[in-house]
Every structure is written in C-alpha cells, then in structure tokens.
Design a protein around this motif. Structure first.
Motif, PDB file in Angstrom:
ATOM      1  N   ARG A 117       0.742  -1.416  -0.004  1.00  0.00           N
ATOM      2  CA  ARG A 117       0.209   0.055   0.044  1.00  0.00           C
ATOM      3  C   ARG A 117       0.927   1.449   0.101  1.00  0.00           C
ATOM      4  O   ARG A 117       0.536   2.332  -0.668  1.00  0.00           O
ATOM      5  CB  ARG A 117      -0.999  -0.273   1.243  1.00  0.00           C
ATOM      6  CG  ARG A 117      -2.084  -0.848   1.301  1.00  0.00           C
ATOM      7  CD  ARG A 117      -2.940  -0.764   2.227  1.00  0.00           C
ATOM      8  NE  ARG A 117      -3.958  -1.926   2.387  1.00  0.00           N
ATOM      9  CZ  ARG A 117      -4.494  -2.423   3.333  1.00  0.00           C
ATOM     10  NH1 ARG A 117      -4.211  -1.866   4.651  1.00  0.00           N
ATOM     11  NH2 ARG A 117      -5.551  -3.316   3.382  1.00  0.00           N
ATOM     12  N   ASN A 118       1.872   1.233   0.677  1.00  0.00           N
ATOM     13  CA  ASN A 118       2.783   2.431   0.717  1.00  0.00           C
ATOM     14  C   ASN A 118       3.442   2.705  -0.506  1.00  0.00           C
ATOM     15  O   ASN A 118       3.527   3.925  -0.697  1.00  0.00           O
ATOM     16  CB  ASN A 118       4.014   2.149   1.864  1.00  0.00           C
ATOM     17  CG  ASN A 118       4.828   3.325   2.092  1.00  0.00           C
ATOM     18  OD1 ASN A 118       4.370   4.372   2.426  1.00  0.00           O
ATOM     19  ND2 ASN A 118       6.294   3.181   1.645  1.00  0.00           N
ATOM     20  N   GLU A 119       3.724   1.744  -1.327  1.00  0.00           N
ATOM     21  CA  GLU A 119       4.257   1.898  -2.838  1.00  0.00           C
ATOM     22  C   GLU A 119       3.154   2.599  -3.569  1.00  0.00           C
ATOM     23  O   GLU A 119       3.730   3.566  -4.123  1.00  0.00           O
ATOM     24  CB  GLU A 119       4.518   0.720  -3.444  1.00  0.00           C
ATOM     25  CG  GLU A 119       5.734  -0.063  -2.886  1.00  0.00           C
ATOM     26  CD  GLU A 119       7.126   0.643  -3.305  1.00  0.00           C
ATOM     27  OE1 GLU A 119       7.183   0.986  -4.363  1.00  0.00           O
ATOM     28  OE2 GLU A 119       8.092   0.242  -2.404  1.00  0.00           O
ATOM     29  N   TYR A 120       1.881   2.461  -3.489  1.00  0.00           N
ATOM     30  CA  TYR A 120       0.899   2.886  -4.276  1.00  0.00           C
ATOM     31  C   TYR A 120       0.726   4.533  -3.759  1.00  0.00           C
ATOM     32  O   TYR A 120       0.649   5.679  -4.141  1.00  0.00           O
ATOM     33  CB  TYR A 120      -0.466   2.489  -4.019  1.00  0.00           C
ATOM     34  CG  TYR A 120      -0.875   1.496  -4.983  1.00  0.00           C
ATOM     35  CD1 TYR A 120      -1.052   1.542  -6.125  1.00  0.00           C
ATOM     36  CD2 TYR A 120      -0.210   0.142  -4.488  1.00  0.00           C
ATOM     37  CE1 TYR A 120      -0.828   0.479  -7.386  1.00  0.00           C
ATOM     38  CE2 TYR A 120      -0.306  -0.890  -5.633  1.00  0.00           C
ATOM     39  CZ  TYR A 120      -0.618  -0.642  -6.942  1.00  0.00           C
ATOM     40  OH  TYR A 120      -0.919  -1.855  -7.609  1.00  0.00           O
ATOM     41  N   VAL A 121       0.739   4.673  -2.271  1.00  0.00           N
ATOM     42  CA  VAL A 121       0.471   6.066  -1.846  1.00  0.00           C
ATOM     43  C   VAL A 121       1.839   6.918  -1.866  1.00  0.00           C
ATOM     44  O   VAL A 121       1.550   7.975  -2.155  1.00  0.00           O
ATOM     45  CB  VAL A 121       0.095   5.904  -0.075  1.00  0.00           C
ATOM     46  CG1 VAL A 121       0.093   7.240   0.645  1.00  0.00           C
ATOM     47  CG2 VAL A 121      -1.242   5.160  -0.072  1.00  0.00           C
ATOM     48  N   THR A 122       2.798   6.587  -1.598  1.00  0.00           N
ATOM     49  CA  THR A 122       4.074   7.453  -1.511  1.00  0.00           C
ATOM     50  C   THR A 122       4.764   7.776  -2.864  1.00  0.00           C
ATOM     51  O   THR A 122       4.963   8.660  -3.224  1.00  0.00           O
ATOM     52  CB  THR A 122       5.227   6.940  -0.551  1.00  0.00           C
ATOM     53  OG1 THR A 122       5.420   5.761  -1.178  1.00  0.00           O
ATOM     54  CG2 THR A 122       4.521   6.769   0.863  1.00  0.00           C
ATOM     55  N   ARG A 123       4.324   6.709  -3.585  1.00  0.00           N
ATOM     56  CA  ARG A 123       4.920   7.129  -5.203  1.00  0.00           C
ATOM     57  C   ARG A 123       3.888   7.316  -6.079  1.00  0.00           C
ATOM     58  O   ARG A 123       4.203   7.904  -7.388  1.00  0.00           O
ATOM     59  CB  ARG A 123       5.531   5.819  -5.809  1.00  0.00           C
ATOM     60  CG  ARG A 123       6.752   5.401  -4.738  1.00  0.00           C
ATOM     61  CD  ARG A 123       7.401   4.007  -5.510  1.00  0.00           C
ATOM     62  NE  ARG A 123       8.234   3.575  -4.538  1.00  0.00           N
ATOM     63  CZ  ARG A 123       9.553   3.581  -4.792  1.00  0.00           C
ATOM     64  NH1 ARG A 123       9.974   4.205  -5.743  1.00  0.00           N
ATOM     65  NH2 ARG A 123      10.211   3.016  -3.733  1.00  0.00           N
ATOM     66  N   GLY A 124       2.542   7.403  -5.590  1.00  0.00           N
ATOM     67  CA  GLY A 124       1.555   7.853  -6.702  1.00  0.00           C
ATOM     68  C   GLY A 124       1.277   7.202  -7.622  1.00  0.00           C
ATOM     69  O   GLY A 124       0.936   7.665  -8.679  1.00  0.00           O
ATOM     70  N   LEU A 125       1.498   5.797  -7.666  1.00  0.00           N
ATOM     71  CA  LEU A 125       1.499   4.907  -8.921  1.00  0.00           C
ATOM     72  C   LEU A 125       0.031   4.387  -8.990  1.00  0.00           C
ATOM     73  O   LEU A 125      -0.878   4.365  -8.053  1.00  0.00           O
ATOM     74  CB  LEU A 125       2.372   3.873  -8.562  1.00  0.00           C
ATOM     75  CG  LEU A 125       3.733   3.910  -8.418  1.00  0.00           C
ATOM     76  CD1 LEU A 125       4.575   2.639  -8.076  1.00  0.00           C
ATOM     77  CD2 LEU A 125       4.358   4.739  -9.660  1.00  0.00           C
ATOM     78  N   ALA A 126      -0.227   4.086 -10.130  1.00  0.00           N
ATOM     79  CA  ALA A 126      -1.737   3.547 -10.700  1.00  0.00           C
ATOM     80  C   ALA A 126      -1.435   2.011 -10.696  1.00  0.00           C
ATOM     81  O   ALA A 126      -2.464   1.456 -10.862  1.00  0.00           O
ATOM     82  CB  ALA A 126      -2.158   4.095 -11.995  1.00  0.00           C
ATOM     83  N   THR A 127      -0.178   1.559 -10.874  1.00  0.00           N
ATOM     84  CA  THR A 127      -0.057   0.127 -11.135  1.00  0.00           C
ATOM     85  C   THR A 127       1.269   0.066 -10.620  1.00  0.00           C
ATOM     86  O   THR A 127       2.063   0.725 -10.598  1.00  0.00           O
ATOM     87  CB  THR A 127      -0.084  -0.405 -12.417  1.00  0.00           C
ATOM     88  OG1 THR A 127      -0.329  -1.703 -12.627  1.00  0.00           O
ATOM     89  CG2 THR A 127       0.756   0.311 -13.416  1.00  0.00           C
ATOM     90  N   LEU A 128       1.609  -1.352 -10.086  1.00  0.00           N
ATOM     91  CA  LEU A 128       2.756  -1.845  -9.643  1.00  0.00           C
ATOM     92  C   LEU A 128       3.469  -2.906 -10.150  1.00  0.00           C
ATOM     93  O   LEU A 128       2.571  -3.882 -10.350  1.00  0.00           O
ATOM     94  CB  LEU A 128       2.678  -1.915  -8.052  1.00  0.00           C
ATOM     95  CG  LEU A 128       4.020  -2.004  -7.131  1.00  0.00           C
ATOM     96  CD1 LEU A 128       4.555  -0.496  -6.902  1.00  0.00           C
ATOM     97  CD2 LEU A 128       3.425  -2.249  -5.793  1.00  0.00           C
ATOM     98  N   PRO A 129       4.514  -3.138 -10.620  1.00  0.00           N
ATOM     99  CA  PRO A 129       5.121  -4.211 -11.229  1.00  0.00           C
ATOM    100  C   PRO A 129       5.174  -5.417 -10.118  1.00  0.00           C
ATOM    101  O   PRO A 129       5.529  -5.243  -8.957  1.00  0.00           O
ATOM    102  CB  PRO A 129       6.302  -3.985 -11.717  1.00  0.00           C
ATOM    103  CG  PRO A 129       6.638  -2.594 -11.234  1.00  0.00           C
ATOM    104  CD  PRO A 129       5.401  -1.855 -10.493  1.00  0.00           C
ATOM    105  N   ASP A 130       5.124  -6.579 -10.766  1.00  0.00           N
ATOM    106  CA  ASP A 130       4.871  -7.939  -9.858  1.00  0.00           C
ATOM    107  C   ASP A 130       6.180  -7.990  -9.400  1.00  0.00           C
ATOM    108  O   ASP A 130       6.064  -8.761  -8.141  1.00  0.00           O
ATOM    109  CB  ASP A 130       4.483  -9.106 -10.779  1.00  0.00           C
ATOM    110  CG  ASP A 130       3.214  -9.105 -10.993  1.00  0.00           C
ATOM    111  OD1 ASP A 130       2.136  -8.837 -10.309  1.00  0.00           O
ATOM    112  OD2 ASP A 130       2.516  -9.957 -11.836  1.00  0.00           O
TER     113      ASP A 130
END
Length: 113
Positions: A80-93
């Motif tokens: 979740r932190n990856e999405y929130v702090t980086r503002g990403l719409a998708t995260l690589p596997d």
C-alpha cells in the motif's frame, strides 16, 4: 503469501483501486472518515494474514513470535505504501516479489547471521 499479495496488487491496480486511492486522498480533511477507512481495511486484512501466518507457524516455517498483527500485515502495508507514497496507478509484480522475498520472509523466518 505471495499469491495473496499479487491479488491485492491486482485489486489496487484496478478501477476499484483508483476509487480507493481517490477516497483516501479526499478524506484527508476528515480525520474520522480516514480512521474508519483505515480501521475497516486493517480489520479485514489482518484476519486473513494472521490465518496464513498461523499456518506457517504450525508447519514450523515461521516463529510463533511473528503472530502479531503488525508483523502479519507488514507486506500488505509495504505494498500500500508503494501506491500512496509514489502515487502509482500500477505496481510491477517484481516489486511484490521483492517485498515478500526481501522483507516478509526474512522477518517471519528470522535472519541468520
């Protein structure tokens, strides 16, 4: 654990994840709403992660001391932190695999010197 985190990542990368991120960003001025969202998300996820971790403990793959809500959900929190702090719409596997292999498994198994 890896499959559960992959599933969560797919959800967060979906339109449903867009809605959730929008809600989280818009409730910043409403602390009681933010607390309710956080509590609901944490409560529902914690039980699943504790169950999985409990099975790992029963198989001898994890230490009984790891049966703590913060330890059980740390991989989910990092995702979740990856999405929130980086503002990403998708995260690589690959990031999901890294979270599990480099952080979660060493945490629950214990690092060897």
């Amino acid at each position: 654990m890896l499959e559960l985190l992959h599933t969560t990542n797919r959800d967060l990368s979906s339109p449903k994840g867009d809605i959730l991120r929008g809600l989280l960003s818009s409730v910043g001025d409403e602390p009681h709403l933010l607390a309710q969202l956080r509590d609901q998300a944490v409560d529902s996820a914690t039980g699943v992660w504790l169950t999985i971790l409990g099975r790992a403990v029963a198989r001898g793959e994890a230490s009984p001391e790891t049966l703590h809500p913060r330890v059980a959900t740390v991989a989910l929190t990092l995702l979740r932190n990856e999405y929130v702090t980086r503002g990403l719409a998708t995260l690589p596997d690959s990031v999901v695999v890294e979270i599990v292999d480099e952080v979660y498994l060493p945490l629950i198994r214990g690092r060897t010197p």
